[in-house]
Design a protein around this motif. Structure first.
Motif, PDB file in Angstrom:
ATOM      1  N   PHE A 149      -6.084   3.207   6.716  1.00 50.76           N
ATOM      2  CA  PHE A 149      -6.617   2.570   5.270  1.00 50.76           C
ATOM      3  C   PHE A 149      -8.011   2.587   5.393  1.00 50.76           C
ATOM      4  CE2 PHE A 149      -2.793   0.694   7.258  1.00 50.76           C
ATOM      5  CZ  PHE A 149      -1.954   0.504   6.163  1.00 50.76           C
ATOM      6  N   SER A 150      -8.543   2.753   4.278  1.00 49.70           N
ATOM      7  CA  SER A 150     -10.081   2.946   4.123  1.00 49.70           C
ATOM      8  C   SER A 150     -10.216   2.565   2.732  1.00 49.70           C
ATOM      9  CB  SER A 150     -10.454   4.231   4.449  1.00 49.70           C
ATOM     10  OG  SER A 150     -10.086   5.396   3.670  1.00 49.70           O
ATOM     11  N   ILE A 151     -11.688   2.263   2.382  1.00 47.86           N
ATOM     12  CA  ILE A 151     -12.071   2.047   1.076  1.00 47.86           C
ATOM     13  C   ILE A 151     -13.105   2.902   0.642  1.00 47.86           C
ATOM     14  CG2 ILE A 151     -13.147   0.240  -0.350  1.00 47.86           C
ATOM     15  CD1 ILE A 151     -12.233  -1.982   1.650  1.00 47.86           C
ATOM     16  N   LYS A 152     -13.097   3.584  -0.334  1.00 49.11           N
ATOM     17  CA  LYS A 152     -14.202   4.497  -0.558  1.00 49.11           C
ATOM     18  C   LYS A 152     -14.382   4.335  -2.327  1.00 49.11           C
ATOM     19  CE  LYS A 152     -15.173   9.498  -0.772  1.00 49.11           C
ATOM     20  NZ  LYS A 152     -14.655  10.978  -0.456  1.00 49.11           N
ATOM     21  N   VAL A 212       0.769  -1.134   0.097  1.00 49.05           N
ATOM     22  CA  VAL A 212       0.052   0.043   0.018  1.00 49.05           C
ATOM     23  C   VAL A 212       0.835   1.347  -0.031  1.00 49.05           C
ATOM     24  CG1 VAL A 212      -1.906   1.211   1.142  1.00 49.05           C
ATOM     25  CG2 VAL A 212      -1.721  -1.239   1.314  1.00 49.05           C
ATOM     26  N   ASN A 213       2.102   1.270   0.850  1.00 53.03           N
ATOM     27  CA  ASN A 213       2.723   2.608   0.600  1.00 53.03           C
ATOM     28  C   ASN A 213       3.733   2.489  -0.308  1.00 53.03           C
ATOM     29  OD1 ASN A 213       4.317   4.718   1.495  1.00 53.03           O
ATOM     30  ND2 ASN A 213       4.826   3.968   3.206  1.00 53.03           N
ATOM     31  N   GLN A 214       3.676   3.104  -1.306  1.00 57.12           N
ATOM     32  CA  GLN A 214       4.458   3.235  -2.390  1.00 57.12           C
ATOM     33  C   GLN A 214       5.342   4.080  -2.634  1.00 57.12           C
ATOM     34  OE1 GLN A 214       5.108   0.890  -5.064  1.00 57.12           O
ATOM     35  NE2 GLN A 214       3.406  -0.468  -4.369  1.00 57.12           N
ATOM     36  N   ILE A 215       4.773   5.391  -1.907  1.00 59.05           N
ATOM     37  CA  ILE A 215       5.717   6.730  -2.174  1.00 59.05           C
ATOM     38  C   ILE A 215       6.650   7.288  -0.987  1.00 59.05           C
ATOM     39  CG2 ILE A 215       3.678   7.829  -0.728  1.00 59.05           C
ATOM     40  CD1 ILE A 215       5.221   8.959  -4.177  1.00 59.05           C
ATOM     41  N   TYR A 248     -12.198  -5.611 -10.303  1.00 59.71           N
ATOM     42  CA  TYR A 248     -11.713  -6.218  -9.065  1.00 59.71           C
ATOM     43  C   TYR A 248     -12.042  -5.476  -7.801  1.00 59.71           C
ATOM     44  CZ  TYR A 248      -7.906  -9.380 -10.892  1.00 59.71           C
ATOM     45  OH  TYR A 248      -7.342 -10.172 -11.708  1.00 59.71           O
ATOM     46  N   GLN A 249     -12.267  -6.094  -6.594  1.00 59.05           N
ATOM     47  CA  GLN A 249     -12.410  -5.370  -5.367  1.00 59.05           C
ATOM     48  C   GLN A 249     -11.623  -5.802  -4.493  1.00 59.05           C
ATOM     49  OE1 GLN A 249     -16.403  -7.024  -4.449  1.00 59.05           O
ATOM     50  NE2 GLN A 249     -15.499  -9.099  -4.146  1.00 59.05           N
ATOM     51  N   VAL A 250     -11.780  -4.954  -3.184  1.00 56.37           N
ATOM     52  CA  VAL A 250     -10.820  -5.332  -2.222  1.00 56.37           C
ATOM     53  C   VAL A 250     -11.290  -6.377  -1.170  1.00 56.37           C
ATOM     54  CG1 VAL A 250      -9.869  -4.124  -0.156  1.00 56.37           C
ATOM     55  CG2 VAL A 250     -10.346  -2.575  -2.040  1.00 56.37           C
ATOM     56  N   GLU A 251     -10.526  -7.228  -1.139  1.00 57.20           N
ATOM     57  CA  GLU A 251     -10.919  -8.462  -0.148  1.00 57.20           C
ATOM     58  C   GLU A 251     -10.226  -7.949   1.267  1.00 57.20           C
ATOM     59  OE1 GLU A 251      -8.603 -12.607   0.373  1.00 57.20           O
ATOM     60  OE2 GLU A 251     -10.500 -12.881  -1.045  1.00 57.20           O
ATOM     61  N   PHE A 252      -9.059  -7.522   1.513  1.00 57.32           N
ATOM     62  CA  PHE A 252      -8.449  -7.129   2.605  1.00 57.32           C
ATOM     63  C   PHE A 252      -7.687  -5.900   2.702  1.00 57.32           C
ATOM     64  CE2 PHE A 252      -4.530  -7.206   5.222  1.00 57.32           C
ATOM     65  CZ  PHE A 252      -5.085  -7.369   6.512  1.00 57.32           C
ATOM     66  N   ILE A 253      -7.869  -5.013   3.583  1.00 59.22           N
ATOM     67  CA  ILE A 253      -7.051  -3.972   3.885  1.00 59.22           C
ATOM     68  C   ILE A 253      -6.486  -4.081   5.331  1.00 59.22           C
ATOM     69  CG2 ILE A 253      -8.095  -2.371   2.077  1.00 59.22           C
ATOM     70  CD1 ILE A 253      -9.164  -0.979   4.495  1.00 59.22           C
ATOM     71  N   PRO A 254      -5.323  -3.367   5.626  1.00 60.21           N
ATOM     72  CA  PRO A 254      -4.744  -3.516   6.769  1.00 60.21           C
ATOM     73  C   PRO A 254      -5.491  -2.614   8.063  1.00 60.21           C
ATOM     74  CG  PRO A 254      -3.285  -3.079   5.225  1.00 60.21           C
ATOM     75  CD  PRO A 254      -4.526  -2.939   4.603  1.00 60.21           C
ATOM     76  N   LYS A 255      -5.313  -2.973   9.042  1.00 55.96           N
ATOM     77  CA  LYS A 255      -5.874  -2.050  10.247  1.00 55.96           C
ATOM     78  C   LYS A 255      -4.904  -0.790  10.353  1.00 55.96           C
ATOM     79  CE  LYS A 255      -8.051  -5.717  12.766  1.00 55.96           C
ATOM     80  NZ  LYS A 255      -8.053  -6.568  14.068  1.00 55.96           N
ATOM     81  N   ASP A 256      -5.476   0.225  11.046  1.00 56.00           N
ATOM     82  CA  ASP A 256      -4.905   1.483  11.232  1.00 56.00           C
ATOM     83  C   ASP A 256      -3.817   1.288  12.275  1.00 56.00           C
ATOM     84  OD1 ASP A 256      -6.717   2.442   9.378  1.00 56.00           O
ATOM     85  OD2 ASP A 256      -7.806   3.892  10.878  1.00 56.00           O
TER      86      ASP A 256
END
Length: 631
Positions: A582-585, A520-523, A560-568
């Motif tokens: 991390f959130s989905i919008k 997730v952190n690419q930058i 594609y859809q999000v199956e899993f994102i990490p917790k804050d």
């Protein structure tokens, strides 16, 4: 061994004669060889003060070079000028067994001009001898005497000459008449031996069997682990000038008196000033106009000759030639402001140096000069050597330190502005549109403030070819094709830089069965953890406090859809703080990351905690999201 003069206030190089010792390398204890690239076998500095403006230094040193990494210490490089001379030089080379291989002659020693990288002309010259041996280890030995005609400072002394250098014996002696007044400060726990010999008084400091210290990450230097002495005259005489360094007030008086009559401007320049400010309504507007004029019409050139290394060039001269060093340009700006009816004060400052010691006034604690404009409700500091720094921004190398304000009543210690973490910011928003094959298009928009503005400003001055290369090489996201880029300072009066970069990427997604994995952190990702240092010895600090705020919006591949994102994640410590959210919008992953760091100086025993703090950030930056195909 190399002794370098500082930009403005230099400590004279150390100097003397020799008696042979046994330099058999086998007799060096193993503890002194451990982690060492060179060993100081014996060093003796004897500084004899003859009077207010005269002294003699006798210096001798022998250094064993253990391996190639110690080669920088395999030379004599001693500085002198028209106020001192080096003579009676003796030098020899010894093999590993301590057998003399060669005596050097005067014809082997180069005598050359020493022009530092910030000056076009100086008084300084260099006696240089490079010792050459085809095998390791070997020992160099040299000695000389140096007479001084003019004394602004005394040579300083430190037993450890650098990282990776151990010491068998090193000693420093100052001899003076009993009624001659001087002062000194030393490292903690270093005893001072004093002996009266007739009308003379000797101070002596020594150090024996000091093990090498390896260079450690983020080290602030060797001050807390080495023995050192700094000494200074009280009254002095130099190049026809006399003064008193009893305290900073008297120090400032000397600087002020040096510049008496130096603020006069040619009539044409005075008329120009009046014309420039005729429509300005406030003192701040006048300062801005005149500072802008200074930046556009002058350039920094350093000339250090005699007392001119301390006295600013006349403002009248700068008006004619449009160049000068830090003193000259600060004094010229002072003269411009004076013509506009605005009072200002020269500031003696240590750029990238510690604060001035409040209780010990001396040369060698500063290397630069800026200007201070104290208004009724505001005080503005001006860095007069830069053609790009906005008015009032003096850079983090000048910030948050004790400096000397020069007034007609003498010197006054003041403190420069501190740039706190929130002011040294990076705000960045990135939009990454992912394709099913893992590639993406990336759009980055960033803003850098204060210290981070300063750190990135060179990007605005680079040639396009070099800038493209640097962007690609420095990008944490793998660049397949750089489409466009832009670096700007939107408002020249504010230390803020903007960045816009658009490019196509190499694959960012990895495949596992019917799932796609996204780091997730690419930058702004921490790719490593600072090395652990067992038994760390030196203090440490980050270069400056800062605050990074990153947001990345990932547009998911079609289907594609999000199956899993990490917790804050939240991490707090005395070194700083970190959050990752991390959130989905609307079928988009929104990732935000903040990191704040403090640049406080920390003791060595805190380093393990610092590494643990960064280890947590490193792990937090490695979090992955999982994408799956929609049904």
């Amino acid at each position: 061994m190399k002794y370098y003069l500082s930009l403005l206030f230099a400590v004279a190089s150390i100097n003397t004669t020799f008696a042979q010792t046994d330099y058999d390398v086998a007799k060096i204890s193993e503890s002194l060889k451990h982690d060492a690239v060179a060993v100081v076998r014996n060093e003796e500095s004897f500084f004899d003060v003859k009077g207010l403006g005269a002294a003699r230094m006798d210096y001798k040193v022998a250094i064993t070079i253990l391996n190639k990494a110690g080669e920088p210490y395999g030379e004599m490089a001693e500085v002198y000028d028209k106020f001192s001379n080096i003579y009676n030089i003796k030098a020899a080379l010894y093999d590993a067994a301590g057998k003399k291989v060669k005596d050097y002659r005067s014809s082997d020693i180069k005598d050359q001009s020493l022009i530092s990288n910030f000056s076009i002309f100086e008084d300084n010259r260099l006696k240089l001898l490079k010792f050459v041996s085809i095998t390791y280890p070997y020992t160099i030995e040299y000695s000389f005497s140096q007479d001084y005609n003019g004394l602004l400072s005394f040579p300083s002394w430190r037993d450890l000459k650098g990282f990776g250098i151990s010491v068998e014996k090193s000693a420093y002696t100052i001899q003076k008449a009993k009624n001659y007044k001087m002062k000194y400060i030393t490292s903690s726990n270093l005893p001072t031996d004093s002996v009266i010999n007739g009308e003379k008084l000797q101070y002596r400091w020594k150090s024996t069997n000091v093990a090498a210290v390896t260079e450690e990450p983020l080290s602030t230097g060797l001050d807390n682990v080495s023995s050192w002495v700094k000494a200074s005259p009280n009254e002095f005489e130099f190049d026809g000038s006399t003064g008193n360094f009893d305290n900073w007030k008297n120090f400032g008086s000397w600087i002020f008196n040096l510049n008496q009559g130096g603020n006069k401007l040619p009539e044409a320049t005075r008329l120009m000033v009046q014309n420039l400010i005729k429509d300005a309504k406030t003192p701040k507007e006048k300062i801005k106009i005149l500072y802008n004029h200074l930046q556009q019409n002058t350039r920094y050139v350093s000339v250090q000759l005699g007392i001119g290394g301390f006295r600013p060039i006349l403002a009248e001269k700068v008006a004619q030639v449009n160049y000068g060093d830090c003193k000259a340009l600060s004094n010229y700006m002072k003269a411009l402001l004076n013509e506009a009816g605005i009072a200002s004060n020269l500031i003696v400052i240590g750029n990238d140096m510690p604060s001035l010691n409040l209780n010990y006034s001396s040369m060698g604690q500063a290397n630069h000069m800026i200007l201070c404009v104290p208004l009724e409700k505001d005080t503005t500091f001006l860095e007069c050597t830069s053609q790009f720094k906005p008015m009032g921004f003096i850079g983090y190398g000048n910030s948050d330190r004790n400096v000397l304000m020069v007034t007609e009543d003498g010197g006054k210690i003041v403190h420069t502005p501190a740039y706190h973490a929130k002011e040294n910011y990076q705000n960045r928003k990135t939009k990454i549109t992912l394709a099913e094959d893992g590639t993406a298009t990336s759009e980055i928009k960033a803003t850098y403030g204060n210290a981070q503005f300063e750190e990135n400003f060179s990007m605005t001055l680079m040639e396009p070819v070099d800038l493209r290369k640097k962007i690609i090489e420095n990008s944490s996201i793998p660049v397949a094709e750089l489409i466009s880029y832009k670096y700007m300072q939107p408002d020249k009066t504010v230390p803020v830089l903007t960045e816009e970069i658009n490019f196509k990427t190499n694959p960012l997604l990895t495949k596992g069965g019917d799932k796609l994995f996204l780091l997730v952190n690419q930058i702004n990702r921490r790719e490593s953890v600072p090395l652990k240092v067992e038994g760390r010895k030196t203090y440490f600090a980050v270069p400056f406090s800062y605050h990074d705020d990153d947001e990345i919006n990932y547009i998911l591949p079609k289907g594609y859809q999000v199956e899993f994102i990490p917790k804050d994640i939240t991490i707090n410590s005395e070194f700083g703080s970190y959050t990752a959210k991390f959130s989905i919008k609307d079928n988009m992953i929104v990732y935000s990351r903040t990191q704040t760091m403090n640049n406080k100086k920390y003791p060595p025993e805190k380093y393990g905690e610092y590494v643990d703090f960064y280890k947590k950030i490193y792990q937090a930056d490695k979090q992955k999201a999982i994408l799956t195909k929609t049904l």
